[in-house]
Design a protein around this motif. Structure first.
Motif: not given
Length: 95
Positions: A6-27
């Motif tokens: 349910g990530h809204m857009n790539p910016a949210v996903t990128f932010g979650l990646l930077l905060s290590r809440k999702v893995s690189l592959v999943r992002a």
């Protein structure tokens, strides 16, 4: 944070990646899916609303003539920050 998608857009996903809440592959997979979804949305609009698409030259968002490009870019940056910050605040586990 439980990752339910349910990530809204790539910016949210990128932010979650930077905060290590999702893995690189999943992002990467999320970002690819989000971009493919945008392309499919574009194709549907062009297919079903061709007259409107051609009337506006394919552009949905254009700055008014009185605004400069840097103002539009700044607005996009601030708006993206607000979205990402709101999602991070809403999903924070601290009480």
């Amino acid at each position: 944070m439980n990752d339910l998608g349910g990530h809204m857009n790539p910016a949210v996903t990128f932010g979650l990646l930077l905060s290590r809440k999702v893995s690189l592959v999943r992002a990467i997979m999320y970002m690819l899916a989000q971009c493919l979804g945008a392309i499919c949305g574009f194709a549907l609009v062009k297919l079903f609303q061709k007259s409107c698409y051609e009337q506006y030259g394919g552009e949905a968002n254009v700055l008014a003539a009185t605004y400069k490009t840097c103002v539009g870019l700044g607005t996009e940056i601030i708006g993206t920050f607000v979205i990402v910050y709101t999602i991070f605040s809403a999903t924070s586990v601290t009480s």
